[in-house]
Design an enzyme around this catalytic site. Sequence first.
Site, short mmCIF file in Angstrom:
data_model
loop_
_atom_site.label_atom_id
_atom_site.label_comp_id
_atom_site.label_asym_id
_atom_site.label_seq_id
_atom_site.Cartn_x
_atom_site.Cartn_y
_atom_site.Cartn_z
N GLY A 7 0.83 -1.21 0.00
CA GLY A 7 0.00 0.00 0.00
C GLY A 7 0.87 1.26 0.00
N ILE B 46 1.55 3.77 2.47
CA ILE B 46 2.52 3.96 3.56
C ILE B 46 3.37 2.70 3.74
CG2 ILE B 46 2.81 4.55 6.00
CD1 ILE B 46 0.03 5.91 5.86
N GLY B 47 2.72 1.54 3.65
CA GLY B 47 3.45 0.29 3.82
C GLY B 47 4.62 0.17 2.85
N THR C 135 -4.58 5.75 13.03
CA THR C 135 -4.88 7.07 12.47
C THR C 135 -5.34 8.05 13.55
OG1 THR C 135 -6.48 8.20 11.04
CG2 THR C 135 -7.21 6.15 11.98
N ASP C 136 -5.16 9.33 13.27
CA ASP C 136 -5.68 10.36 14.19
C ASP C 136 -7.20 10.47 14.12
OD1 ASP C 136 -5.94 11.55 11.68
OD2 ASP C 136 -4.96 13.44 12.25
N GLU C 137 -7.82 9.84 13.09
CA GLU C 137 -9.28 9.95 12.96
C GLU C 137 -10.02 9.28 14.11
OE1 GLU C 137 -11.02 9.47 9.17
OE2 GLU C 137 -9.35 10.38 8.11
N TYR D 178 -14.92 4.00 8.86
CA TYR D 178 -13.47 3.76 8.82
C TYR D 178 -12.84 4.02 10.19
CZ TYR D 178 -8.55 5.00 8.31
OH TYR D 178 -7.18 5.10 8.50
N LYS E 221 -10.99 1.48 12.89
CA LYS E 221 -9.60 1.64 13.36
C LYS E 221 -9.56 1.79 14.88
CE LYS E 221 -6.27 1.93 11.27
NZ LYS E 221 -5.31 0.92 10.74
P1 NAD Z 1 -3.58 1.82 1.51
O1 NAD Z 1 -5.05 1.68 1.28
O2 NAD Z 1 -2.77 2.57 0.52
O3 NAD Z 1 -2.92 0.37 1.62
C1 NAD Z 1 -3.50 -0.66 2.35
C2 NAD Z 1 -2.78 -1.96 1.98
O4 NAD Z 1 -3.35 -3.02 2.77
C3 NAD Z 1 -2.95 -2.36 0.52
O5 NAD Z 1 -1.71 -2.78 -0.01
C4 NAD Z 1 -3.94 -3.50 0.55
O6 NAD Z 1 -3.76 -4.44 -0.49
C5 NAD Z 1 -3.64 -4.11 1.93
N1 NAD Z 1 -4.80 -4.83 2.48
C6 NAD Z 1 -6.08 -4.38 2.59
N2 NAD Z 1 -6.86 -5.33 3.13
C7 NAD Z 1 -6.04 -6.39 3.40
C8 NAD Z 1 -6.26 -7.67 3.97
N3 NAD Z 1 -7.49 -8.06 4.37
N4 NAD Z 1 -5.21 -8.50 4.12
C9 NAD Z 1 -3.97 -8.13 3.70
N5 NAD Z 1 -3.71 -6.94 3.12
C10 NAD Z 1 -4.74 -6.09 2.98
O7 NAD Z 1 -3.44 2.41 2.97
P2 NAD Z 1 -2.36 3.44 3.55
O8 NAD Z 1 -2.82 4.82 3.29
O9 NAD Z 1 -1.00 3.02 3.13
O10 NAD Z 1 -2.56 3.18 5.12
C11 NAD Z 1 -1.78 2.19 5.78
C12 NAD Z 1 -2.16 2.17 7.24
O11 NAD Z 1 -1.91 3.43 7.83
C13 NAD Z 1 -3.65 1.88 7.50
O12 NAD Z 1 -3.73 1.07 8.64
C14 NAD Z 1 -4.25 3.25 7.75
O13 NAD Z 1 -5.36 3.15 8.60
C15 NAD Z 1 -3.09 3.96 8.42
N6 NAD Z 1 -3.04 5.41 8.25
C16 NAD Z 1 -3.11 5.98 7.01
C17 NAD Z 1 -2.98 7.36 6.87
C18 NAD Z 1 -3.02 8.05 5.53
O14 NAD Z 1 -3.05 9.28 5.47
N7 NAD Z 1 -2.99 7.32 4.41
C19 NAD Z 1 -2.80 8.15 8.02
C20 NAD Z 1 -2.75 7.53 9.26
C21 NAD Z 1 -2.85 6.16 9.37
O1 DAU Z 2 -6.16 11.60 9.13
C1 DAU Z 2 -5.63 10.39 8.70
C2 DAU Z 2 -6.48 9.80 7.59
O2 DAU Z 2 -6.24 10.59 6.42
C3 DAU Z 2 -6.17 8.34 7.31
O3 DAU Z 2 -6.48 7.57 8.44
C4 DAU Z 2 -6.97 7.84 6.10
O4 DAU Z 2 -6.59 6.49 5.81
C5 DAU Z 2 -6.65 8.72 4.93
O5 DAU Z 2 -7.42 8.33 3.81
C6 DAU Z 2 -6.92 10.19 5.25
O6 DAU Z 2 -8.35 10.39 5.43
P1 DAU Z 2 -9.10 11.68 4.85
O7 DAU Z 2 -10.53 11.37 4.71
O8 DAU Z 2 -8.72 12.90 5.61
O9 DAU Z 2 -8.37 11.76 3.40
P2 DAU Z 2 -8.98 12.16 1.95
O10 DAU Z 2 -7.80 12.35 1.05
O11 DAU Z 2 -10.03 11.21 1.51
O12 DAU Z 2 -9.65 13.56 2.21
C7 DAU Z 2 -8.90 14.65 2.69
C8 DAU Z 2 -9.85 15.83 2.86
O13 DAU Z 2 -10.26 16.28 1.55
C9 DAU Z 2 -11.12 15.48 3.59
O14 DAU Z 2 -11.50 16.60 4.38
C10 DAU Z 2 -12.15 15.24 2.47
C11 DAU Z 2 -11.67 16.17 1.39
N1 DAU Z 2 -11.88 15.75 -0.01
C12 DAU Z 2 -11.51 14.49 -0.37
C13 DAU Z 2 -11.65 14.06 -1.67
C14 DAU Z 2 -11.25 12.65 -2.08
C15 DAU Z 2 -12.37 16.64 -0.94
O15 DAU Z 2 -12.68 17.81 -0.61
N2 DAU Z 2 -12.49 16.23 -2.25
C16 DAU Z 2 -12.17 14.97 -2.66
O16 DAU Z 2 -12.33 14.64 -3.86
#
Ligand code: NAD
Ligand code: DAU
Length: 354
Positions: free
Chosen positions: A15, A17-18, A137-139, A162, A166
């Site tokens: 994914g 971050i991973g 996540t901070d959510e 979501y 979490k």
């Molecule tokens: P992502 O959606 O990009 O990646 C998720 C990965 O997990 C993918 O590679 C997917 O194939 C794998 N996956 C999903 N379901 C699975 C399952 N059942 N078994 C095995 N693998 C599976 O997510 P990300 O944005 O890289 O987030 C990674 C982690 O960090 C998550 O736990 C998310 O909650 C957390 N997180 C994300 C953010 C952000 O801003 N993206 C912020 C804070 C925390």
């Molecule tokens: O705070 C950490 C979280 O950040 C992670 O736990 C989640 O995995 C990650 O997806 C992210 O969540 P958000 O919902 O904040 O991210 P997203 O990019 O979907 O949206 C960011 C902000 O932008 C949110 O306030 C919704 C808004 N948005 C999003 C999309 C996709 C828009 O205004 N337009 C859009 O098209």
Amino acid sequence: MTSIAQRVLVTGGAGFIGSAVVRRLVRQGRQVLTYDKLTYAGNLASLAEVHNLPGHSFLQADICDGRAFREALESFRPDLVMHLAAESHVDRSIDGPGDFIATNIVGTYTLLDEALRYWRGLDAAAQKRFRFHHISTDEVFGTLGEDGLFREDTPYQPNSPYSASKAASDHLVRAWFHTYGLPVVMSNCSNNYGPYHFPEKLIPLTILNALEGAPLPVYGKGENVRDWLYVEDHAAALELIATRGRLGESYNVGGSNERRNIDVVRTICAIMDRVVPDAKIGPRDALIRFVTDRPGHDARYAIDASKLKTELGWVPEHDFESGIEKTVRWYLDNAAWWEPLKARYNRARLGVAK
Ligand code: NAD
Ligand code: DAU
């Protein structure tokens, strides 16, 4: 490089971050097993840099499959598990919460159950070395008003399917530490951005739509605030927390880069107008469209990362301005990574509850 955590199993390593974590750990000379189901969000192309190196191996498997995870533990023998696998998109959780309950809650329970069995079977020295790092996540903290920051002791108040899933997983991890003594560390991070981000999320979606001259959807009035962190700074924080964090503790991670969504989108437009001007498209901020808000949209997230900074000495390298410029340029230079993703997701609006 530290001498601990030489063998690291990373769930969700294909994914966003991973993959940053896996690339970092393999570059450092550690042995890494990426354990990933390869859902729509998983992508081996994000691991191209390390995929065929001797330090990296890959297993396509589900975290809900306890037997597969048990076999992975027994054959790979990790001294660290970093658990990032999750369903991660808030909008998809509104359309279909079931996968979030299965992967984020049941999947995390399955990993804890098997990790505990594995840990109990280790000799004393290996037991002492072993750690399970749960990435969250901070959510989970819900939403802030105009003031204040999320701290590690902020009460949980998740608002979306979501974040509720979490939060549940965080509670399970904490319970496995207190009840069974499984050596865990936890972290809760704010919004990440950077290379290899799936284009369903605000920043990559805006970059790719702006490149094509397509509308830029901004939910509600665009006044919601997120605290943005460059993904490689998060990966560095995760390494520190996983290897040096205190057992049973959680650490907040965030870049202190609060921005309103509308300002993020306008910043991207301005960079693209400068770097890839297009006379047919014109100034990109004319593409902005205010659209129906996300149901239950959290107003503001902002992190107090002082525990991580003081205890573990973490310092992020990027501020939002340097990170977003780098990110836009990465997408412009890496169409080969994102072009094939159009077949998985056509950038249509998600998450409008019916
Ligand atoms: P992502 O959606 O990009 O990646 C998720 C990965 O997990 C993918 O590679 C997917 O194939 C794998 N996956 C999903 N379901 C699975 C399952 N059942 N078994 C095995 N693998 C599976 O997510 P990300 O944005 O890289 O987030 C990674 C982690 O960090 C998550 O736990 C998310 O909650 C957390 N997180 C994300 C953010 C952000 O801003 N993206 C912020 C804070 C925390
Ligand atoms: O705070 C950490 C979280 O950040 C992670 O736990 C989640 O995995 C990650 O997806 C992210 O969540 P958000 O919902 O904040 O991210 P997203 O990019 O979907 O949206 C960011 C902000 O932008 C949110 O306030 C919704 C808004 N948005 C999003 C999309 C996709 C828009 O205004 N337009 C859009 O098209």
